[in-house]
Design a protein around this motif. Sequence first.
Motif, PDB file in Angstrom:
ATOM      1  N   GLU A  21       0.832  -1.205   0.000  1.00  0.00           N
ATOM      2  CA  GLU A  21       0.000   0.000   0.000  1.00  0.00           C
ATOM      3  C   GLU A  21       0.868   1.256   0.000  1.00  0.00           C
ATOM      4  OE1 GLU A  21      -3.412   2.252   2.678  1.00  0.00           O
ATOM      5  OE2 GLU A  21      -2.953   0.158   3.112  1.00  0.00           O
ATOM      6  N   PHE A  22       1.935   1.246   0.763  1.00  0.00           N
ATOM      7  CA  PHE A  22       2.873   2.371   0.812  1.00  0.00           C
ATOM      8  C   PHE A  22       3.378   2.715  -0.584  1.00  0.00           C
ATOM      9  CE2 PHE A  22       7.508   3.395   1.196  1.00  0.00           C
ATOM     10  CZ  PHE A  22       7.383   4.691   1.677  1.00  0.00           C
ATOM     11  N   LEU A  23       3.738   1.694  -1.366  1.00  0.00           N
ATOM     12  CA  LEU A  23       4.282   1.944  -2.707  1.00  0.00           C
ATOM     13  C   LEU A  23       3.231   2.409  -3.707  1.00  0.00           C
ATOM     14  CD1 LEU A  23       6.992  -0.798  -3.226  1.00  0.00           C
ATOM     15  CD2 LEU A  23       7.279   1.602  -2.629  1.00  0.00           C
ATOM     16  N   THR A  24       1.965   2.223  -3.415  1.00  0.00           N
ATOM     17  CA  THR A  24       0.924   2.693  -4.337  1.00  0.00           C
ATOM     18  C   THR A  24       0.605   4.169  -4.137  1.00  0.00           C
ATOM     19  OG1 THR A  24      -0.926   2.116  -2.887  1.00  0.00           O
ATOM     20  CG2 THR A  24      -0.165   0.408  -4.448  1.00  0.00           C
ATOM     21  N   ARG A  67      16.094   0.389  -0.823  1.00  0.00           N
ATOM     22  CA  ARG A  67      16.495  -0.944  -1.295  1.00  0.00           C
ATOM     23  C   ARG A  67      15.283  -1.847  -1.465  1.00  0.00           C
ATOM     24  NH1 ARG A  67      20.304  -1.764   3.484  1.00  0.00           N
ATOM     25  NH2 ARG A  67      19.403   0.232   4.018  1.00  0.00           N
ATOM     26  N   ALA A  68      14.366  -1.798  -0.510  1.00  0.00           N
ATOM     27  CA  ALA A  68      13.155  -2.620  -0.579  1.00  0.00           C
ATOM     28  C   ALA A  68      12.266  -2.185  -1.739  1.00  0.00           C
ATOM     29  CB  ALA A  68      12.390  -2.554   0.738  1.00  0.00           C
ATOM     30  N   ALA A  69      12.122  -0.892  -1.938  1.00  0.00           N
ATOM     31  CA  ALA A  69      11.282  -0.386  -3.032  1.00  0.00           C
ATOM     32  C   ALA A  69      11.877  -0.749  -4.396  1.00  0.00           C
ATOM     33  CB  ALA A  69      11.110   1.128  -2.918  1.00  0.00           C
ATOM     34  N   ARG A  70      13.176  -0.628  -4.525  1.00  0.00           N
ATOM     35  CA  ARG A  70      13.825  -0.981  -5.798  1.00  0.00           C
ATOM     36  C   ARG A  70      13.655  -2.478  -6.077  1.00  0.00           C
ATOM     37  NH1 ARG A  70      18.152   1.818  -5.136  1.00  0.00           N
ATOM     38  NH2 ARG A  70      17.393   3.563  -6.339  1.00  0.00           N
ATOM     39  N   PHE A  71      13.815  -3.303  -5.043  1.00  0.00           N
ATOM     40  CA  PHE A  71      13.613  -4.747  -5.201  1.00  0.00           C
ATOM     41  C   PHE A  71      12.170  -5.048  -5.596  1.00  0.00           C
ATOM     42  CE2 PHE A  71      12.350  -8.838  -3.316  1.00  0.00           C
ATOM     43  CZ  PHE A  71      13.200  -9.681  -4.014  1.00  0.00           C
ATOM     44  N   TRP A  72      11.213  -4.416  -4.919  1.00  0.00           N
ATOM     45  CA  TRP A  72       9.783  -4.630  -5.179  1.00  0.00           C
ATOM     46  C   TRP A  72       9.443  -4.292  -6.627  1.00  0.00           C
ATOM     47  CZ3 TRP A  72       5.849  -6.190  -1.804  1.00  0.00           C
ATOM     48  CH2 TRP A  72       4.547  -6.042  -2.282  1.00  0.00           C
ATOM     49  N   LYS A  73       9.980  -3.173  -7.097  1.00  0.00           N
ATOM     50  CA  LYS A  73       9.634  -2.694  -8.441  1.00  0.00           C
ATOM     51  C   LYS A  73      10.412  -3.388  -9.560  1.00  0.00           C
ATOM     52  CE  LYS A  73       8.197   1.979  -7.259  1.00  0.00           C
ATOM     53  NZ  LYS A  73       8.399   3.406  -7.563  1.00  0.00           N
TER      54      LYS A  73
END
Length: 93
Positions: A21-24, A67-73
């Motif tokens: 949800e944070f990334l949206t 790092r987590a966001a780059r991995f997620w995307k």
Amino acid sequence: MFVPPTVSQPESEERFVSFEEFLTTSSVNLNAPRSVLLKGTSYEFPTDPITFGRSFSFPILIDGFHRAARFWKYGPPDGKLLAYLPSGLVVED
């Protein structure tokens, strides 16, 4: 995993939100984790792990948002990201 309200304000309305949800949500800050872009031409795993804390039994991301966001995307669907977890905390796949 969850993101604390202090990181996801004002969109989270002072509540813990899932990382998904944070990334949206969007941010006016182009340096925010939600705005992260791919470095180079392909994804490279970070050398430093992300770090979790916990709130009761819930995993809370406390370090490594970019790092987590780059991995997620951009990371591979079957990839695994290194992480420090508090003792006794189990994160489901």
